[in-house]
Design a protein around this motif. Structure first.
Motif, PDB file in Angstrom:
ATOM      1  N   ALA A  30      35.243  38.408  39.491  1.00  0.00           N
ATOM      2  CA  ALA A  30      36.053  37.453  38.702  1.00  0.00           C
ATOM      3  C   ALA A  30      36.462  38.145  37.315  1.00  0.00           C
ATOM      4  O   ALA A  30      37.547  38.718  36.916  1.00  0.00           O
ATOM      5  CB  ALA A  30      35.691  36.275  38.314  1.00  0.00           C
ATOM      6  N   LEU A  31      35.171  38.965  36.749  1.00  0.00           N
ATOM      7  CA  LEU A  31      35.371  39.579  35.515  1.00  0.00           C
ATOM      8  C   LEU A  31      36.201  40.802  35.579  1.00  0.00           C
ATOM      9  O   LEU A  31      37.347  40.822  34.699  1.00  0.00           O
ATOM     10  CB  LEU A  31      33.953  39.892  34.862  1.00  0.00           C
ATOM     11  CG  LEU A  31      34.041  39.800  33.380  1.00  0.00           C
ATOM     12  CD1 LEU A  31      34.336  38.412  32.857  1.00  0.00           C
ATOM     13  CD2 LEU A  31      32.670  40.353  32.740  1.00  0.00           C
ATOM     14  N   ILE A  34      39.905  39.740  35.842  1.00  0.00           N
ATOM     15  CA  ILE A  34      40.520  39.215  34.552  1.00  0.00           C
ATOM     16  C   ILE A  34      40.986  40.255  33.503  1.00  0.00           C
ATOM     17  O   ILE A  34      41.866  40.299  33.214  1.00  0.00           O
ATOM     18  CB  ILE A  34      39.516  38.132  33.939  1.00  0.00           C
ATOM     19  CG1 ILE A  34      39.449  36.686  34.781  1.00  0.00           C
ATOM     20  CG2 ILE A  34      39.946  37.811  32.666  1.00  0.00           C
ATOM     21  CD1 ILE A  34      38.214  35.926  34.197  1.00  0.00           C
ATOM     22  N   TYR A  35      40.129  41.170  33.537  1.00  0.00           N
ATOM     23  CA  TYR A  35      40.456  42.577  32.809  1.00  0.00           C
ATOM     24  C   TYR A  35      41.508  43.315  32.874  1.00  0.00           C
ATOM     25  O   TYR A  35      42.166  43.294  32.198  1.00  0.00           O
ATOM     26  CB  TYR A  35      39.140  43.331  33.011  1.00  0.00           C
ATOM     27  CG  TYR A  35      39.344  44.898  32.257  1.00  0.00           C
ATOM     28  CD1 TYR A  35      39.374  45.061  30.921  1.00  0.00           C
ATOM     29  CD2 TYR A  35      39.647  45.814  33.185  1.00  0.00           C
ATOM     30  CE1 TYR A  35      39.905  46.140  30.390  1.00  0.00           C
ATOM     31  CE2 TYR A  35      40.244  47.145  32.713  1.00  0.00           C
ATOM     32  CZ  TYR A  35      39.982  47.291  31.401  1.00  0.00           C
ATOM     33  OH  TYR A  35      40.512  48.462  30.922  1.00  0.00           O
ATOM     34  N   VAL A  38      44.584  40.908  32.235  1.00  0.00           N
ATOM     35  CA  VAL A  38      44.859  40.642  30.777  1.00  0.00           C
ATOM     36  C   VAL A  38      45.343  42.079  30.436  1.00  0.00           C
ATOM     37  O   VAL A  38      46.184  42.017  29.473  1.00  0.00           O
ATOM     38  CB  VAL A  38      43.554  40.026  30.034  1.00  0.00           C
ATOM     39  CG1 VAL A  38      43.728  40.147  28.376  1.00  0.00           C
ATOM     40  CG2 VAL A  38      43.298  38.742  30.297  1.00  0.00           C
TER      41      VAL A  38
END
Lengths: 315, 569
Positions: A30-31, A34-35, A38
């Motif tokens: 997920a991280l 997301i990076y 964004v």
């Protein structure tokens, strides 16, 4: 491969089952996703600035379309002499980098692999890695201290020995040499790691068999090591070709000076000067977009060619 | 099993770290969040009442409710300087503004040497301070065209009664300097230059003495002096002879050889010609500049100049270090350059490193064709103050400008406290002394805080004149006075040619200045044989990149406003 074959039979409940079983892995994923969203995908909304008349107060959606069906700034860019120079310099410097900088780590890895004193090998390796950790700002001040025509250490030594100072940094042709040389010096050690890893993965039995057949060091290098790391070389070459029009900012910016701008101004520094300092955001976004499109084109081409030649490519 | 536990742990730490990041974000953004909420409230109050009524909110010049504004302050990054956002002087301003106007002031630092880039970023991000300061009018103009700057014309007039100090100090000349003659828009207010001293040439007095030479008064004598420095390097520098730099300039040749360039211009040039070719403040496109650079080029090739100058960019201290170490014989720079910065000034360093008698003194040696020393100085304008459109407190901001223009406040900011930053001499003059800690002035005379005033301006003119020479701690008063006198010899003061916005100048300012530096630098270092071709190709590149369009538009505008007359009315 086996897993991939299962995929088509995967139905909704199966997907849920997968998720339940491997949710920790998804959570880990997920991280980075997301990076990417964004910092890589969301900003793409602003690509439209290239086709619009930029205003700092209005939202991107409300800015008026630029002239010539939105292509005003592309036309302007190609009419701009500085941009044409920057384009030319980017291509020249990157091609030279590829020509000299790409083989360097491969050769270095091959040489390291042949060393038999383990300790010496490690010391050499560590020293070769080190420049990678220096920022270009630091390297450029080092270069000034070493290569300045008057106050540079190297030139002082040359002059003391009765020679003429070499204009490493202040003559266009010499500057290109310094630029490429420093680039190779900074990165060859670090980039060789991948090749060393690939070499380590080669089956040692092949070498033993070759020795039995009477092959010498160079034969073994040519017929076992190089073919063994060929896939790695190809993948890295494709990635490098995708960057042929890309340019990092700090290296040219830190090293350039007014006397060599004719060969040192590349697209990234052009964008900085015109876009950020000169407030021409639309023009420079257009340039950036052009750069990316050409980059993607090169990447696809290289990938296509490598697959035609029987290599795996990157996807 | 082990693997599973490990991955759960990893996932947990990631979630935690995200949460932690979120927390710290909240922590830092809270005050600003509070601020904007506060100003939002205030602005709704404002919109309820129109401009005139807003002034009515003031009781004795004070707001009923505390207002908040942010003010740009240059950060010069001095070694051992004070915190530009928080020191003795910011405290004085903050306290005064709160007491006099009930306005809370917060300072926001912007690096001095990259101010244009930095302000661009802040404006584009909507984060710019309420009161912005820059030396680049084209930047303001570009943003004004995008709707990013507040039109000040109504504020300066409507609130004239509330702004007595601002009007007294800047007068109509500076306040209306940039007022567009056709639209009436006023995007910026020009700060005032209290002294018009600009650029001077300095020479090592002790070297002249050693060589039994007199200070040069013409270009030919100056050249002979440089040759003498070069040929006597052994005598002057001993073991360091190879480091000799007879004459030093930096990459910014146009500034650093300004007096030489100006000596080649026609001192009787018409206002029209000066204006039309005058976009570049380093005079690249003026008639005569080429000859000046040709002379520099000759000096360079004769080994009279610093060979490496073009390799060091803006803000680099290498050249200053050479001067401080004593390797430099002469240079041209701001009129008080070797005297600035107290203990760290060039002259103070020379004294320590070379000897008691080692010092730079000002000379006037570049004669024009009439034998005078004409210096083309700008009009009485300095920095440009503007309010970005994100400013919700234009009235409070105007009051700030008024407060900072109060003669008493300027006096205090320039001199500080007695016993701490200055002493008073027997005849009542103020002598600045080196300060420590919070009381250190990061800029000479605190010009970074007195944003409407550049140059010494004490409470009375008499005191100013008496104290001028004592304004540089550790420097011989006679040297400062002589520099001041030379800087005021044969001035040609710039006039305001106000013809409104020149469209061709928008957004090209910085691009053209960097191009100009490239032209100058390459021309200086070219071989003598190549000089003409290098100059011509460089100049044509400059003109093609927008320089010619500006000249053409300026020519047209001059005709539109002043017809065929050569001089301003």
């Amino acid at each position: 491969m086996a897993k991939q074959n299962k995929k088509p039979t995967l139905n909704k409940t199966n997907w849920k089952a997968y998720f339940k079983r491997y949710w920790q892995l998804y959570a880990l994923l997920a991280l980075p996703i997301i990076y990417l969203i964004v910092f890589k995908y969301a900003p793409m909304v602003y690509i439209q600035i290239a086709f619009k008349k930029y205003s700092i107060v209005e939202s991107v959606w409300n800015m008026p379309l630029a002239k010539n069906y939105g292509f005003e700034y592309f036309i302007k860019a190609f009419k701009n002499r500085d941009f044409i120079y920057a384009l030319r310099n980017t291509l020249t410097l990157n091609l030279l980098d590829l020509l000299l900088g790409f083989p360097a780590p491969i050769i270095f890895a091959l040489i390291l692999n042949e060393l038999c004193f383990k300790r010496f090998k490690r010391v050499v390796q560590t020293i070769a890695y080190m420049p990678h950790f220096l920022s270009w700002v630091i390297i450029s001040s080092l270069a000034l201290q070493l290569f300045a025509p008057n106050a540079g250490l190297v030139n002082m030594m040359i002059k003391d020995l009765g020679g003429e100072a070499i204009p490493f940094l202040n003559d266009p042709a010499h500057w290109v040499g310094t630029y490429i040389g420093l680039g190779v010096w900074q990165s060859f050690g670090w980039n060789s790691i991948v090749y060393l890893a690939a070499i380590a993965g080669i089956n040692p039995e092949l070498y033993e068999a070759a020795s039995v057949d009477g092959a010498g060091r160079f034969r073994k290098m040519w017929h076992i090591t190089l073919p063994g790391i060929k896939p790695t070389i190809v993948v890295l070459l494709i990635m490098n070709l995708g960057n042929i029009l890309g340019s990092n900012f700090d290296r040219p910016f830190a090293l350039q000076n007014n006397l060599v701008m004719q060969v040192a101004d590349v697209i990234s520094t052009f964008v900085y000067r015109f876009g950020i300092k000169g407030l021409q955001f639309s023009l420079t976004t257009a340039v950036g977009l052009f750069q990316s499109v050409v980059g993607v084109f090169f990447l696809l081409m290289a990938n296509w060619i490598s697959r035609k030649l029987g290599e795996r490519g990157i996807w | 099993m082990k693997k599973k536990i490990l991955s759960v742990l990893l996932a947990c730490t990631m979630v935690l770290s995200v949460a932690a990041c979120g927390d710290s974000d909240n922590g830092t953004s809270q005050p600003t969040g509070g601020d904007s909420a506060g100003s939002a409230n205030v602005s709704t109050d404002n919109t309820g009442s129109d401009a005139g009524a807003a002034a009515g909110e003031l009781v004795d010049g004070k707001f009923a409710e505390t207002r908040q504004i942010t003010v740009e302050i240059y950060d010069r990054g001095n070694d051992g300087g004070s915190d530009p956002e928080n020191n003795m002087y910011t405290e004085y301003i903050k306290k005064g503004m709160l007491e006099d106007h009930n306005v809370e002031v917060t300072f926001k630092k912007v690096p001095r040497w990259t101010e244009v880039e930095e302000i661009n970023n802040l404006l584009a991000a909507g984060d710019a301070p309420d009161i912005c300061v820059t030396y680049s009018y084209p930047t303001i103009q570009t943003y004004a065209q995008m709707g990013g700057v507040i039109d000040l014309s109504s504020y300066v007039d409507t609130y004239k009664d509330q702004l007595p100090n601002l009007w007294n100090w800047l007068t109509e000349t500076n306040i209306y300097w940039d007022k567009d003659p056709s639209t009436g828009n006023l995007w910026a207010i020009e700060a005032k230059l209290a002294v018009s001293n600009r650029v001077l040439t300095f020479v090592r007095q002790d070297w002249l003495d050693k060589l039994n030479m007199k200070a040069p008064t013409t270009k030919a004598e100056f050249e002979n002096m440089l040759i003498a420095f070069r040929d006597n390097a052994e005598l002057l520098l001993g073991a360091d002879a190879s480091k000799m730099v007879p004459y030093s300039v930096s990459y910014d040749v146009g500034w650093r050889a300004a007096t030489l360039i100006e000596s080649f211009l026609d001192p009787n040039m018409s206002d029209r010609e000066y204006y039309i070719n005058g976009f570049d403040d380093r005079k690249l496109t003026q008639n005569g500049t080429k000859d000046a650079i040709k002379l520099l080029n000759k000096w360079y090739n004769d080994g009279l100049m610093w060979k490496d100058f073009a390799l060091y960019g803006s803000g680099d201290t290498t050249e200053d270090d050479y001067m401080k170490a004593g390797y430099v014989g002469a240079f041209t720079h701001n009129w008080d350059y070797p005297y600035r910065n107290g203990e760290d000034s060039i002259n103070a360093n020379l004294k320590r490193n070379v000897g008691e008698d080692a010092k730079f003194v000002a000379i006037d040696c570049f004669e024009d064709k009439n034998g005078n020393y004409t210096k083309f100085v700008s009009g009485p304008i300095d920095r440009k103050v503007f309010f970005p459109s994100t400013n919700d407190e234009p009235l409070a901001s105007m009051l700030y400008l008024d407060w900072i223009s109060d003669p008493e406040h300027i006096h205090y900011l320039q001199t500080g406290d007695e016993g701490v930053t200055h002493t008073v001499t027997a005849d009542g003059a103020i002598a600045i002394q080196p300060a420590t800690g919070d009381a250190i002035m990061n800029s000479g005379m605190n010009i970074d805080y007195t944003i409407t005033c550049n140059g010494l301006k004490l409470i009375s003119e008499e005191l100013t004149n008496k104290s001028r020479a004592l304004n540089y701690p550790g420097i011989d008063a006679a040297d400062v006075l002589s520099a001041h006198t030379i800087a005021n010899t044969d001035l040609r003061i710039g006039k305001n040619v106000n013809v409104g916005a020149i469209e061709a100048e928008e957004g090209v300012g910085d691009t053209l200045s960097s191009k100009r530096d490239i032209v100058y630098d390459n021309a200086v270092v070219a071989s003598v044989a190549d000089f003409d071709s290098v100059w011509e190709s460089g100049l044509s590149d400059y003109l093609a990149a927008g320089g010619q369009a500006i000249i053409d538009e300026r020519t047209a505008k001059w005709e539109q406003f002043f017809g065929s007359s050569d001089m301003l009315p």
